[in-house]
Design an enzyme around this catalytic site. Structure first.
Site, PDB file in Angstrom:
ATOM      1  CD  GLU A 276      49.495  30.436  -9.616  1.00  0.00           C
ATOM      2  OE1 GLU A 276      49.535  29.426  -8.909  1.00  0.00           O
ATOM      3  OE2 GLU A 276      49.744  30.438 -10.836  1.00  0.00           O
TER       4      GLU A 276
ATOM      5  N   GLY B 279      57.230  26.641 -11.045  1.00  0.00           N
ATOM      6  CA  GLY B 279      58.433  25.837 -11.253  1.00  0.00           C
ATOM      7  C   GLY B 279      59.653  26.620 -10.820  1.00  0.00           C
TER       8      GLY B 279
ATOM      9  CB  CYS C 122      57.925  26.308  -3.426  1.00  0.00           C
ATOM     10  SG  CYS C 122      56.145  26.388  -3.152  1.00  0.00           S
TER      11      CYS C 122
ATOM     12  CD  GLU D 186      52.808  31.992  -7.395  1.00  0.00           C
ATOM     13  OE1 GLU D 186      53.657  32.017  -6.494  1.00  0.00           O
ATOM     14  OE2 GLU D 186      51.966  32.886  -7.545  1.00  0.00           O
TER      15      GLU D 186
HETATM   16  P1  NDP Z   1      61.010  23.261 -13.481  1.00  0.00           P
HETATM   17  O1  NDP Z   1      61.080  24.722 -13.647  1.00  0.00           O
HETATM   18  O2  NDP Z   1      62.140  22.426 -13.928  1.00  0.00           O
HETATM   19  O3  NDP Z   1      59.730  22.656 -14.202  1.00  0.00           O
HETATM   20  C1  NDP Z   1      58.410  23.124 -13.973  1.00  0.00           C
HETATM   21  C2  NDP Z   1      57.555  22.779 -15.176  1.00  0.00           C
HETATM   22  O4  NDP Z   1      58.019  23.528 -16.307  1.00  0.00           O
HETATM   23  C3  NDP Z   1      57.639  21.315 -15.596  1.00  0.00           C
HETATM   24  O5  NDP Z   1      56.395  20.910 -16.116  1.00  0.00           O
HETATM   25  C4  NDP Z   1      58.706  21.359 -16.674  1.00  0.00           C
HETATM   26  O6  NDP Z   1      58.654  20.272 -17.551  1.00  0.00           O
HETATM   27  C5  NDP Z   1      58.343  22.659 -17.359  1.00  0.00           C
HETATM   28  N1  NDP Z   1      59.425  23.254 -18.132  1.00  0.00           N
HETATM   29  C6  NDP Z   1      60.767  23.014 -18.061  1.00  0.00           C
HETATM   30  N2  NDP Z   1      61.429  23.771 -18.971  1.00  0.00           N
HETATM   31  C7  NDP Z   1      60.498  24.510 -19.615  1.00  0.00           C
HETATM   32  C8  NDP Z   1      60.549  25.482 -20.652  1.00  0.00           C
HETATM   33  N3  NDP Z   1      61.699  25.857 -21.203  1.00  0.00           N
HETATM   34  N4  NDP Z   1      59.397  26.047 -21.074  1.00  0.00           N
HETATM   35  C9  NDP Z   1      58.230  25.713 -20.509  1.00  0.00           C
HETATM   36  N5  NDP Z   1      58.099  24.776 -19.536  1.00  0.00           N
HETATM   37  C10 NDP Z   1      59.216  24.192 -19.085  1.00  0.00           C
HETATM   38  O7  NDP Z   1      60.688  23.032 -11.927  1.00  0.00           O
HETATM   39  P2  NDP Z   1      60.616  21.653 -11.175  1.00  0.00           P
HETATM   40  O8  NDP Z   1      59.611  20.769 -11.830  1.00  0.00           O
HETATM   41  O9  NDP Z   1      62.011  21.181 -10.982  1.00  0.00           O
HETATM   42  O10 NDP Z   1      59.960  22.098  -9.775  1.00  0.00           O
HETATM   43  C11 NDP Z   1      60.703  22.548  -8.713  1.00  0.00           C
HETATM   44  C12 NDP Z   1      60.703  24.057  -8.658  1.00  0.00           C
HETATM   45  O11 NDP Z   1      59.371  24.545  -8.553  1.00  0.00           O
HETATM   46  C13 NDP Z   1      61.421  24.575  -7.446  1.00  0.00           C
HETATM   47  O12 NDP Z   1      62.235  25.663  -7.815  1.00  0.00           O
HETATM   48  C14 NDP Z   1      60.298  25.056  -6.547  1.00  0.00           C
HETATM   49  O13 NDP Z   1      60.667  26.058  -5.635  1.00  0.00           O
HETATM   50  C15 NDP Z   1      59.308  25.539  -7.548  1.00  0.00           C
HETATM   51  N6  NDP Z   1      57.977  25.609  -6.946  1.00  0.00           N
HETATM   52  C16 NDP Z   1      57.425  26.832  -6.692  1.00  0.00           C
HETATM   53  C17 NDP Z   1      56.190  26.927  -6.081  1.00  0.00           C
HETATM   54  C18 NDP Z   1      55.543  28.246  -5.805  1.00  0.00           C
HETATM   55  O14 NDP Z   1      54.354  28.261  -5.551  1.00  0.00           O
HETATM   56  N7  NDP Z   1      56.264  29.346  -5.852  1.00  0.00           N
HETATM   57  C19 NDP Z   1      55.447  25.719  -5.675  1.00  0.00           C
HETATM   58  C20 NDP Z   1      56.118  24.504  -6.006  1.00  0.00           C
HETATM   59  C21 NDP Z   1      57.343  24.458  -6.623  1.00  0.00           C
HETATM   60  P3  NDP Z   1      59.646  19.011 -17.293  1.00  0.00           P
HETATM   61  O15 NDP Z   1      59.273  18.440 -15.991  1.00  0.00           O
HETATM   62  O16 NDP Z   1      59.364  18.122 -18.420  1.00  0.00           O
HETATM   63  O17 NDP Z   1      61.042  19.570 -17.315  1.00  0.00           O
END
Ligand code: NDP
Length: 480
Positions: free
Chosen positions: A461, A226, A282, A248
Protein backbone atom coordinates in the site's frame (compact mmCIF):
# COMPACT_ATOMS: atom_id res chain seq x y z
CA UNK A 1 -27.92 8.90 22.84
CA UNK A 2 -26.32 9.57 19.45
CA UNK A 3 -27.24 6.95 16.81
CA UNK A 4 -24.59 6.78 14.10
CA UNK A 5 -25.85 6.17 10.57
CA UNK A 6 -24.62 4.45 7.47
CA UNK A 7 -23.63 6.64 4.52
CA UNK A 8 -25.19 5.14 1.41
CA UNK A 9 -25.89 6.82 -1.92
CA UNK A 10 -25.02 10.25 -0.56
CA UNK A 11 -27.34 10.12 2.45
CA UNK A 12 -27.08 9.19 6.14
CA UNK A 13 -29.43 6.26 6.65
CA UNK A 14 -30.32 3.80 9.43
CA UNK A 15 -29.46 0.10 9.10
CA UNK A 16 -32.09 -2.08 7.37
CA UNK A 17 -32.32 -4.23 10.49
CA UNK A 18 -33.19 -1.23 12.66
CA UNK A 19 -30.76 -2.68 15.22
CA UNK A 20 -27.83 -0.87 16.84
CA UNK A 21 -24.69 -1.93 18.70
CA UNK A 22 -23.12 -0.30 21.75
CA UNK A 23 -20.15 1.95 21.16
CA UNK A 24 -17.89 2.35 24.21
CA UNK A 25 -15.66 5.11 25.49
CA UNK A 26 -12.76 2.92 26.72
CA UNK A 27 -11.39 5.57 29.08
CA UNK A 28 -14.68 5.52 31.00
CA UNK A 29 -15.75 1.94 30.28
CA UNK A 30 -19.18 3.31 29.29
CA UNK A 31 -21.42 3.20 26.24
CA UNK A 32 -21.60 6.68 24.70
CA UNK A 33 -23.19 6.13 21.28
CA UNK A 34 -24.84 3.46 19.18
CA UNK A 35 -23.74 2.19 15.81
CA UNK A 36 -25.74 0.51 13.03
CA UNK A 37 -25.81 -3.28 13.22
CA UNK A 38 -25.83 -3.54 9.44
CA UNK A 39 -25.93 -6.69 7.36
CA UNK A 40 -25.70 -7.91 3.77
CA UNK A 41 -28.78 -5.88 2.78
CA UNK A 42 -27.01 -2.64 3.63
CA UNK A 43 -23.88 -3.80 1.82
CA UNK A 44 -26.00 -4.68 -1.24
CA UNK A 45 -27.54 -1.18 -1.20
CA UNK A 46 -24.11 0.41 -0.83
CA UNK A 47 -22.69 -1.69 -3.68
CA UNK A 48 -25.62 -0.80 -5.94
CA UNK A 49 -25.10 2.91 -5.23
CA UNK A 50 -21.37 2.59 -5.86
CA UNK A 51 -21.98 0.66 -9.09
CA UNK A 52 -24.37 3.35 -10.34
CA UNK A 53 -21.90 6.12 -9.48
CA UNK A 54 -18.94 4.38 -11.11
CA UNK A 55 -19.38 5.39 -14.79
CA UNK A 56 -19.47 9.13 -14.06
CA UNK A 57 -16.80 9.08 -11.32
CA UNK A 58 -14.32 6.93 -13.25
CA UNK A 59 -14.52 9.12 -16.35
CA UNK A 60 -14.58 12.46 -14.56
CA UNK A 61 -11.56 14.58 -15.58
CA UNK A 62 -8.77 13.99 -13.06
CA UNK A 63 -8.60 17.68 -12.20
CA UNK A 64 -12.22 17.68 -11.09
CA UNK A 65 -11.86 14.47 -9.09
CA UNK A 66 -8.72 15.87 -7.52
CA UNK A 67 -10.47 19.14 -6.59
CA UNK A 68 -13.26 17.27 -4.79
CA UNK A 69 -10.79 15.16 -2.82
CA UNK A 70 -8.73 18.24 -1.95
CA UNK A 71 -11.88 19.87 -0.66
CA UNK A 72 -12.48 16.86 1.57
CA UNK A 73 -8.86 17.01 2.76
CA UNK A 74 -9.36 20.70 3.60
CA UNK A 75 -12.52 19.97 5.55
CA UNK A 76 -10.73 17.32 7.63
CA UNK A 77 -8.04 19.91 8.39
CA UNK A 78 -10.69 22.50 9.29
CA UNK A 79 -12.33 20.00 11.67
CA UNK A 80 -9.05 18.74 13.13
CA UNK A 81 -9.89 19.48 16.77
CA UNK A 82 -13.36 17.95 16.59
CA UNK A 83 -12.08 14.83 14.81
CA UNK A 84 -9.15 14.41 17.20
CA UNK A 85 -11.47 14.60 20.17
CA UNK A 86 -13.83 12.05 18.59
CA UNK A 87 -10.96 9.70 17.79
CA UNK A 88 -9.64 9.92 21.33
CA UNK A 89 -13.04 9.26 22.91
CA UNK A 90 -13.66 6.33 20.56
CA UNK A 91 -10.22 4.72 20.68
CA UNK A 92 -8.75 5.66 24.06
CA UNK A 93 -5.59 7.32 22.71
CA UNK A 94 -4.47 10.67 24.12
CA UNK A 95 -6.19 13.52 22.33
CA UNK A 96 -2.83 15.26 21.68
CA UNK A 97 -1.71 12.16 19.75
CA UNK A 98 -4.84 12.12 17.59
CA UNK A 99 -4.32 15.84 16.98
CA UNK A 100 -0.66 15.55 16.05
CA UNK A 101 -0.59 12.20 14.19
CA UNK A 102 -3.87 10.52 13.26
CA UNK A 103 -5.93 13.39 11.90
CA UNK A 104 -3.08 15.26 10.15
CA UNK A 105 -2.25 11.99 8.43
CA UNK A 106 -5.85 11.64 7.22
CA UNK A 107 -5.52 15.16 5.74
CA UNK A 108 -2.26 14.12 4.03
CA UNK A 109 -3.72 10.88 2.70
CA UNK A 110 -6.38 12.72 0.71
CA UNK A 111 -3.96 15.48 -0.27
CA UNK A 112 -1.30 13.03 -1.44
CA UNK A 113 -3.59 10.97 -3.70
CA UNK A 114 -5.62 13.95 -4.92
CA UNK A 115 -2.41 15.54 -6.21
CA UNK A 116 -0.73 12.21 -7.08
CA UNK A 117 -3.23 11.40 -9.83
CA UNK A 118 -2.38 14.68 -11.54
CA UNK A 119 1.21 13.54 -11.98
CA UNK A 120 0.78 9.82 -12.56
CA UNK A 121 1.72 8.33 -15.91
CA UNK A 122 1.84 4.99 -17.69
CA UNK A 123 4.75 3.38 -19.52
CA UNK A 124 5.37 2.92 -23.23
CA UNK A 125 8.00 0.60 -24.75
CA UNK A 126 9.08 1.12 -28.31
CA UNK A 127 10.32 -1.93 -30.34
CA UNK A 128 12.39 0.16 -32.69
CA UNK A 129 10.46 0.38 -35.96
CA UNK A 130 8.33 -2.73 -35.38
CA UNK A 131 5.80 -1.88 -32.72
CA UNK A 132 4.97 0.23 -29.73
CA UNK A 133 3.63 -1.23 -26.47
CA UNK A 134 1.87 0.84 -23.91
CA UNK A 135 0.23 0.16 -20.57
CA UNK A 136 -3.33 1.21 -20.00
CA UNK A 137 -4.72 1.45 -16.47
CA UNK A 138 -8.41 1.74 -15.76
CA UNK A 139 -10.18 1.82 -12.40
CA UNK A 140 -11.18 -1.65 -11.30
CA UNK A 141 -14.78 -0.80 -10.32
CA UNK A 142 -16.30 -0.84 -6.84
CA UNK A 143 -13.57 -1.25 -4.22
CA UNK A 144 -14.11 -2.79 -0.78
CA UNK A 145 -12.08 -1.18 2.02
CA UNK A 146 -11.98 -2.67 5.54
CA UNK A 147 -9.94 -1.13 8.32
CA UNK A 148 -9.01 -1.81 11.99
CA UNK A 149 -9.46 0.10 15.25
CA UNK A 150 -5.95 1.16 16.18
CA UNK A 151 -5.49 4.19 13.89
CA UNK A 152 -9.11 4.62 12.86
CA UNK A 153 -9.27 7.60 10.49
CA UNK A 154 -5.60 7.36 9.48
CA UNK A 155 -5.95 3.80 8.10
CA UNK A 156 -9.52 4.22 6.83
CA UNK A 157 -8.48 7.17 4.65
CA UNK A 158 -5.27 5.46 3.57
CA UNK A 159 -7.45 3.00 1.66
CA UNK A 160 -10.32 5.21 0.63
CA UNK A 161 -8.19 8.08 -0.70
CA UNK A 162 -6.23 6.07 -3.34
CA UNK A 163 -9.35 4.11 -4.28
CA UNK A 164 -11.35 7.27 -4.96
CA UNK A 165 -8.44 9.09 -6.57
CA UNK A 166 -7.85 6.24 -9.01
CA UNK A 167 -11.49 6.46 -10.14
CA UNK A 168 -13.01 3.60 -8.16
CA UNK A 169 -16.15 4.02 -6.14
CA UNK A 170 -16.04 2.57 -2.64
CA UNK A 171 -17.92 0.48 -0.10
CA UNK A 172 -16.02 0.85 3.17
CA UNK A 173 -16.31 -0.58 6.66
CA UNK A 174 -14.48 0.91 9.64
CA UNK A 175 -13.90 -1.23 12.71
CA UNK A 176 -17.08 -1.61 14.70
CA UNK A 177 -15.01 -0.79 17.79
CA UNK A 178 -14.01 2.69 16.53
CA UNK A 179 -16.66 3.95 14.10
CA UNK A 180 -16.96 7.61 15.11
CA UNK A 181 -14.44 9.36 12.85
CA UNK A 182 -15.64 7.36 9.83
CA UNK A 183 -19.15 8.60 10.63
CA UNK A 184 -17.89 12.20 10.84
CA UNK A 185 -16.06 11.66 7.56
CA UNK A 186 -19.36 10.80 5.90
CA UNK A 187 -20.76 14.15 7.07
CA UNK A 188 -17.71 15.90 5.63
CA UNK A 189 -18.01 13.99 2.34
CA UNK A 190 -21.55 15.34 2.00
CA UNK A 191 -20.31 18.85 2.79
CA UNK A 192 -17.51 18.50 0.24
CA UNK A 193 -20.07 17.69 -2.46
CA UNK A 194 -18.85 14.19 -3.25
CA UNK A 195 -21.39 12.82 -5.77
CA UNK A 196 -23.92 10.37 -4.31
CA UNK A 197 -22.74 6.74 -4.29
CA UNK A 198 -19.05 7.51 -4.83
CA UNK A 199 -18.20 6.74 -1.20
CA UNK A 200 -20.41 4.49 0.92
CA UNK A 201 -19.70 3.66 4.56
CA UNK A 202 -21.44 0.69 6.16
CA UNK A 203 -21.04 0.21 9.91
CA UNK A 204 -21.32 -3.08 11.74
CA UNK A 205 -19.66 -6.33 12.66
CA UNK A 206 -16.82 -7.91 10.72
CA UNK A 207 -18.37 -11.34 10.26
CA UNK A 208 -21.58 -9.72 8.94
CA UNK A 209 -20.69 -6.52 7.09
CA UNK A 210 -17.05 -7.38 6.37
CA UNK A 211 -17.92 -10.82 5.04
CA UNK A 212 -20.72 -9.37 2.89
CA UNK A 213 -18.24 -6.93 1.30
CA UNK A 214 -15.58 -9.57 0.74
CA UNK A 215 -17.99 -12.09 -0.77
CA UNK A 216 -19.98 -9.68 -2.95
CA UNK A 217 -19.42 -10.79 -6.55
CA UNK A 218 -19.45 -7.21 -7.87
CA UNK A 219 -16.76 -5.87 -5.55
CA UNK A 220 -13.63 -6.97 -7.44
CA UNK A 221 -10.94 -5.44 -5.18
CA UNK A 222 -10.55 -5.78 -1.42
CA UNK A 223 -8.11 -3.69 0.56
CA UNK A 224 -7.92 -4.96 4.13
CA UNK A 225 -5.90 -3.98 7.19
CA UNK A 226 -6.35 -6.02 10.35
CA UNK A 227 -5.34 -9.20 12.10
CA UNK A 228 -3.60 -12.12 10.40
CA UNK A 229 -6.38 -14.55 11.34
CA UNK A 230 -9.02 -12.31 9.74
CA UNK A 231 -6.72 -11.96 6.72
CA UNK A 232 -6.76 -15.75 6.35
CA UNK A 233 -10.57 -15.81 6.41
CA UNK A 234 -10.78 -13.01 3.86
CA UNK A 235 -8.28 -14.73 1.54
CA UNK A 236 -10.22 -17.96 1.68
CA UNK A 237 -13.32 -16.15 0.38
CA UNK A 238 -11.74 -13.68 -2.03
CA UNK A 239 -9.02 -15.83 -3.62
CA UNK A 240 -11.35 -18.38 -5.30
CA UNK A 241 -13.31 -15.41 -6.67
CA UNK A 242 -10.03 -14.08 -8.18
CA UNK A 243 -10.43 -10.71 -6.52
CA UNK A 244 -7.60 -8.23 -6.28
CA UNK A 245 -6.49 -8.49 -2.67
CA UNK A 246 -4.28 -6.30 -0.52
CA UNK A 247 -3.71 -7.55 3.02
CA UNK A 248 -1.90 -5.50 5.68
CA UNK A 249 -1.78 -7.79 8.71
CA UNK A 250 -0.22 -8.22 12.12
CA UNK A 251 3.33 -7.75 13.35
CA UNK A 252 5.71 -8.81 16.12
CA UNK A 253 8.45 -6.38 15.34
CA UNK A 254 12.03 -6.54 16.62
CA UNK A 255 14.03 -3.57 17.86
CA UNK A 256 17.70 -4.55 17.59
CA UNK A 257 20.32 -2.50 19.45
CA UNK A 258 24.05 -3.01 18.93
CA UNK A 259 26.63 -1.71 21.38
CA UNK A 260 27.95 0.83 18.84
CA UNK A 261 24.57 2.60 18.53
CA UNK A 262 23.88 6.07 19.90
CA UNK A 263 22.82 4.99 23.39
CA UNK A 264 20.54 7.87 24.40
CA UNK A 265 18.71 7.98 21.08
CA UNK A 266 18.25 4.22 20.93
CA UNK A 267 16.76 4.09 24.44
CA UNK A 268 14.50 7.07 23.84
CA UNK A 269 13.21 5.76 20.50
CA UNK A 270 12.84 2.17 21.68
CA UNK A 271 10.54 3.42 24.47
CA UNK A 272 8.46 5.40 21.96
CA UNK A 273 8.42 2.49 19.49
CA UNK A 274 7.22 0.13 22.20
CA UNK A 275 4.46 2.16 23.82
CA UNK A 276 3.12 4.78 21.39
CA UNK A 277 -0.66 4.55 21.08
CA UNK A 278 -0.66 2.06 24.03
CA UNK A 279 1.47 -0.28 21.91
CA UNK A 280 -1.48 -0.60 19.54
CA UNK A 281 0.37 0.14 16.32
CA UNK A 282 1.15 -2.70 13.96
CA UNK A 283 4.68 -1.24 13.69
CA UNK A 284 5.43 -1.07 17.41
CA UNK A 285 8.69 -2.73 18.43
CA UNK A 286 7.59 -5.33 20.97
CA UNK A 287 10.68 -7.58 21.08
CA UNK A 288 13.81 -5.69 22.05
CA UNK A 289 17.13 -7.43 21.49
CA UNK A 290 20.23 -5.76 22.95
CA UNK A 291 23.90 -6.68 22.48
CA UNK A 292 25.07 -8.32 25.68
CA UNK A 293 27.90 -5.87 26.47
CA UNK A 294 25.38 -3.03 26.98
CA UNK A 295 22.37 -5.12 27.97
CA UNK A 296 22.18 -4.20 31.66
CA UNK A 297 22.89 -0.51 31.08
CA UNK A 298 20.26 -0.41 28.32
CA UNK A 299 17.71 -2.34 30.37
CA UNK A 300 18.02 0.01 33.35
CA UNK A 301 17.76 3.14 31.21
CA UNK A 302 14.85 1.67 29.24
CA UNK A 303 12.89 0.76 32.37
CA UNK A 304 13.60 4.24 33.82
CA UNK A 305 12.19 5.77 30.63
CA UNK A 306 9.09 3.56 30.73
CA UNK A 307 8.39 4.40 34.38
CA UNK A 308 8.23 8.09 33.39
CA UNK A 309 5.38 7.49 30.90
CA UNK A 310 2.19 8.78 32.44
CA UNK A 311 -0.89 6.61 31.98
CA UNK A 312 -4.24 8.32 32.38
CA UNK A 313 -7.14 10.36 31.10
CA UNK A 314 -6.72 10.72 27.31
CA UNK A 315 -8.06 14.28 27.55
CA UNK A 316 -5.03 15.44 29.55
CA UNK A 317 -1.90 16.72 27.81
CA UNK A 318 0.32 14.99 30.36
CA UNK A 319 -1.12 11.52 29.62
CA UNK A 320 1.30 9.72 27.34
CA UNK A 321 -0.59 6.44 27.38
CA UNK A 322 -4.37 6.30 27.26
CA UNK A 323 -6.92 3.51 27.57
CA UNK A 324 -6.90 0.10 25.90
CA UNK A 325 -9.44 0.13 23.09
CA UNK A 326 -11.98 -2.40 24.41
CA UNK A 327 -12.69 -4.62 27.40
CA UNK A 328 -12.07 -7.68 25.25
CA UNK A 329 -8.66 -6.42 24.15
CA UNK A 330 -7.80 -5.31 27.72
CA UNK A 331 -8.53 -8.87 28.95
CA UNK A 332 -6.44 -10.30 26.12
CA UNK A 333 -3.42 -8.11 26.93
CA UNK A 334 -3.64 -8.93 30.65
CA UNK A 335 -3.86 -12.64 29.83
CA UNK A 336 -0.59 -12.34 27.88
CA UNK A 337 1.10 -10.79 30.91
CA UNK A 338 0.01 -13.83 32.91
CA UNK A 339 1.26 -16.12 30.16
CA UNK A 340 4.64 -14.36 30.18
CA UNK A 341 4.94 -14.99 33.93
CA UNK A 342 4.01 -18.65 33.48
CA UNK A 343 6.67 -18.92 30.80
CA UNK A 344 9.28 -17.72 33.30
CA UNK A 345 9.34 -13.99 32.48
CA UNK A 346 10.39 -11.43 35.12
CA UNK A 347 8.26 -8.30 35.13
CA UNK A 348 10.61 -5.30 35.40
CA UNK A 349 7.84 -2.72 35.49
CA UNK A 350 4.09 -2.56 35.00
CA UNK A 351 2.41 -5.94 34.74
CA UNK A 352 -0.97 -4.84 36.08
CA UNK A 353 -4.16 -3.02 35.22
CA UNK A 354 -4.44 0.59 36.40
CA UNK A 355 -7.42 2.49 37.78
CA UNK A 356 -6.77 6.24 37.50
CA UNK A 357 -8.53 8.42 40.00
CA UNK A 358 -11.46 10.54 38.90
CA UNK A 359 -13.67 10.14 35.87
CA UNK A 360 -11.55 7.33 34.33
CA UNK A 361 -11.66 5.01 37.34
CA UNK A 362 -13.71 2.38 35.44
CA UNK A 363 -11.71 2.69 32.21
CA UNK A 364 -9.48 0.01 30.72
CA UNK A 365 -5.89 1.03 31.49
CA UNK A 366 -2.76 -1.13 31.68
CA UNK A 367 0.63 -0.02 33.01
CA UNK A 368 3.40 -0.19 30.39
CA UNK A 369 5.00 -3.55 30.99
CA UNK A 370 8.58 -4.68 30.42
CA UNK A 371 9.52 -8.35 30.78
CA UNK A 372 12.89 -10.10 30.63
CA UNK A 373 14.13 -13.64 30.99
CA UNK A 374 12.07 -15.20 28.20
CA UNK A 375 13.28 -17.29 25.34
CA UNK A 376 12.85 -15.90 21.80
CA UNK A 377 10.63 -18.83 20.82
CA UNK A 378 8.11 -18.82 23.68
CA UNK A 379 4.50 -17.85 22.95
CA UNK A 380 4.88 -14.38 24.49
CA UNK A 381 7.63 -13.68 21.95
CA UNK A 382 5.89 -15.32 19.01
CA UNK A 383 2.27 -14.12 19.21
CA UNK A 384 1.06 -10.59 18.56
CA UNK A 385 -0.10 -8.97 21.83
CA UNK A 386 -0.79 -5.52 20.33
CA UNK A 387 -0.68 -3.70 23.65
CA UNK A 388 1.74 -2.05 26.12
CA UNK A 389 3.83 -5.18 26.72
CA UNK A 390 7.41 -5.69 25.53
CA UNK A 391 10.21 -8.13 26.18
CA UNK A 392 13.94 -7.55 26.50
CA UNK A 393 16.60 -10.11 25.62
CA UNK A 394 20.40 -10.01 25.22
CA UNK A 395 22.30 -11.40 22.21
CA UNK A 396 25.95 -12.02 21.34
CA UNK A 397 26.27 -12.16 17.55
CA UNK A 398 24.60 -10.92 14.37
CA UNK A 399 23.67 -14.49 13.43
CA UNK A 400 22.04 -15.07 16.78
CA UNK A 401 19.93 -11.91 16.71
CA UNK A 402 18.90 -12.58 13.11
CA UNK A 403 17.63 -15.97 14.20
CA UNK A 404 15.66 -14.36 17.04
CA UNK A 405 14.31 -11.55 14.87
CA UNK A 406 13.25 -13.81 12.01
CA UNK A 407 11.75 -16.55 14.17
CA UNK A 408 8.11 -15.36 14.12
CA UNK A 409 5.43 -15.92 11.50
CA UNK A 410 5.36 -12.13 11.00
CA UNK A 411 7.55 -9.81 8.95
CA UNK A 412 6.28 -6.26 9.12
CA UNK A 413 8.90 -3.87 10.50
CA UNK A 414 12.24 -3.73 12.27
CA UNK A 415 14.14 -0.93 13.99
CA UNK A 416 17.89 -1.49 13.81
CA UNK A 417 20.37 0.53 15.89
CA UNK A 418 24.05 0.57 14.92
CA UNK A 419 26.69 2.99 13.64
CA UNK A 420 28.42 0.31 11.57
CA UNK A 421 27.57 0.88 7.90
CA UNK A 422 28.56 -2.59 6.67
CA UNK A 423 26.55 -4.25 9.40
CA UNK A 424 23.57 -2.05 8.52
CA UNK A 425 23.57 -3.34 4.94
CA UNK A 426 24.21 -6.94 5.97
CA UNK A 427 21.40 -6.95 8.52
CA UNK A 428 18.90 -4.98 6.42
CA UNK A 429 19.22 -7.54 3.64
CA UNK A 430 18.70 -10.50 5.96
CA UNK A 431 15.91 -9.31 8.24
CA UNK A 432 12.52 -10.66 7.24
CA UNK A 433 10.46 -7.49 7.27
CA UNK A 434 8.80 -5.16 4.81
CA UNK A 435 10.51 -2.12 6.30
CA UNK A 436 13.81 -1.73 8.15
CA UNK A 437 14.30 1.53 10.03
CA UNK A 438 17.94 2.27 10.78
CA UNK A 439 18.56 4.48 13.81
CA UNK A 440 14.94 5.63 13.73
CA UNK A 441 11.34 4.41 13.89
CA UNK A 442 8.07 5.27 12.15
CA UNK A 443 9.58 7.65 9.62
CA UNK A 444 7.99 7.24 6.22
CA UNK A 445 7.69 9.17 3.01
CA UNK A 446 4.14 8.71 1.69
CA UNK A 447 5.61 7.83 -1.72
CA UNK A 448 7.26 4.70 -0.28
CA UNK A 449 5.38 1.45 -0.89
CA UNK A 450 4.44 -0.14 2.40
CA UNK A 451 3.66 -3.71 3.40
CA UNK A 452 4.78 -6.83 5.17
CA UNK A 453 6.35 -10.20 4.47
CA UNK A 454 5.20 -13.67 5.55
CA UNK A 455 2.13 -13.55 7.83
CA UNK A 456 2.21 -9.73 7.89
CA UNK A 457 0.55 -9.40 4.55
CA UNK A 458 0.40 -9.55 0.80
CA UNK A 459 0.81 -6.64 -1.59
CA UNK A 460 1.93 -3.07 -1.04
CA UNK A 461 0.00 0.00 0.00
CA UNK A 462 1.05 3.62 -0.03
CA UNK A 463 2.67 5.61 -2.79
CA UNK A 464 1.73 5.00 -6.39
CA UNK A 465 1.47 1.27 -5.62
CA UNK A 466 -1.92 1.94 -4.07
CA UNK A 467 -3.14 3.67 -7.22
CA UNK A 468 -1.97 0.63 -9.22
CA UNK A 469 -3.85 -1.68 -6.88
CA UNK A 470 -7.18 -0.04 -7.61
CA UNK A 471 -6.73 -0.28 -11.39
CA UNK A 472 -6.82 -3.03 -14.00
CA UNK A 473 -3.75 -3.10 -16.19
CA UNK A 474 -3.78 -3.83 -19.90
CA UNK A 475 -0.87 -3.92 -22.34
CA UNK A 476 -1.57 -2.69 -25.85
CA UNK A 477 0.87 -3.61 -28.64
CA UNK A 478 0.51 -1.73 -31.90
CA UNK A 479 2.31 -2.92 -35.03
CA UNK A 480 3.83 0.08 -36.76
P1 NDP B 1 -9.44 -7.46 12.92
O1 NDP B 1 -8.81 -8.34 11.92
O2 NDP B 1 -10.19 -8.05 14.04
O3 NDP B 1 -10.44 -6.43 12.24
C1 NDP B 1 -10.08 -5.59 11.16
C2 NDP B 1 -11.33 -5.20 10.39
O4 NDP B 1 -11.88 -6.38 9.78
C3 NDP B 1 -12.45 -4.65 11.28
O5 NDP B 1 -13.17 -3.69 10.55
C4 NDP B 1 -13.28 -5.89 11.54
O6 NDP B 1 -14.60 -5.61 11.91
C5 NDP B 1 -13.21 -6.56 10.18
N1 NDP B 1 -13.49 -7.99 10.19
C6 NDP B 1 -13.48 -8.86 11.25
N2 NDP B 1 -13.82 -10.10 10.83
C7 NDP B 1 -14.04 -10.02 9.50
C8 NDP B 1 -14.41 -10.96 8.50
N3 NDP B 1 -14.62 -12.24 8.78
N4 NDP B 1 -14.54 -10.54 7.22
C9 NDP B 1 -14.30 -9.26 6.90
N5 NDP B 1 -13.97 -8.30 7.80
C10 NDP B 1 -13.83 -8.68 9.08
O7 NDP B 1 -8.25 -6.51 13.44
P2 NDP B 1 -8.34 -5.45 14.59
O8 NDP B 1 -9.41 -4.46 14.30
O9 NDP B 1 -8.34 -6.19 15.88
O10 NDP B 1 -6.95 -4.66 14.39
C11 NDP B 1 -5.77 -5.06 14.95
C12 NDP B 1 -4.94 -5.84 13.96
O11 NDP B 1 -4.67 -5.04 12.82
C13 NDP B 1 -3.59 -6.20 14.52
O12 NDP B 1 -3.29 -7.54 14.18
C14 NDP B 1 -2.64 -5.26 13.81
O13 NDP B 1 -1.32 -5.73 13.71
C15 NDP B 1 -3.30 -5.14 12.48
N6 NDP B 1 -2.83 -3.94 11.80
C16 NDP B 1 -2.00 -4.06 10.71
C17 NDP B 1 -1.50 -2.94 10.08
C18 NDP B 1 -0.62 -3.04 8.88
O14 NDP B 1 -0.46 -2.05 8.20
N7 NDP B 1 -0.04 -4.19 8.59
C19 NDP B 1 -1.83 -1.59 10.56
C20 NDP B 1 -2.71 -1.58 11.68
C21 NDP B 1 -3.19 -2.72 12.28
P3 NDP B 1 -14.98 -5.60 13.49
O15 NDP B 1 -14.19 -4.53 14.11
O16 NDP B 1 -16.42 -5.34 13.49
O17 NDP B 1 -14.63 -6.97 14.01
Amino acid sequence: MLHLQNYINGALVPPTSGQYLDNFNPALGEVYSLIPDSDERDVAAAQAAAQAAFPAWSTMPKEKRSALLLKLSGLIQKNLDRLALAESVDQGKPVWLAKSVDIPRAVSNFHFYATGILHDSTEAHAMEETAINYTLRTPVGVAGCISPWNLPLYLFTWKIAPALASGCTVVAKPSEITPMTAYLLSELAIEAGLPAGVLNIVHGLGPKVGTAIVSHPEIPAISFTGGTKTGETISSIAAPMFKKLSLELGGKNPTIVFADADFEKSVHTAVRAAFSNQGEICLCGSRIFVERSIYEKFRDAFVDGVKKLQVGDPMLDESWIGAIVSKQHYDKVLSYIELAKQEGGRVLCGGTALHPEGRCKNGWFIAPTVIEGLSYDCRTNQEEIFGPVVTLQPFDTEEEVLQYANSTRYGLACSLWTSNLSRTHRMAAKIHSGIVWVNCWLLRDLRTPFGGMKGSGVGREGGFEALRFFTEEKNVCIRL
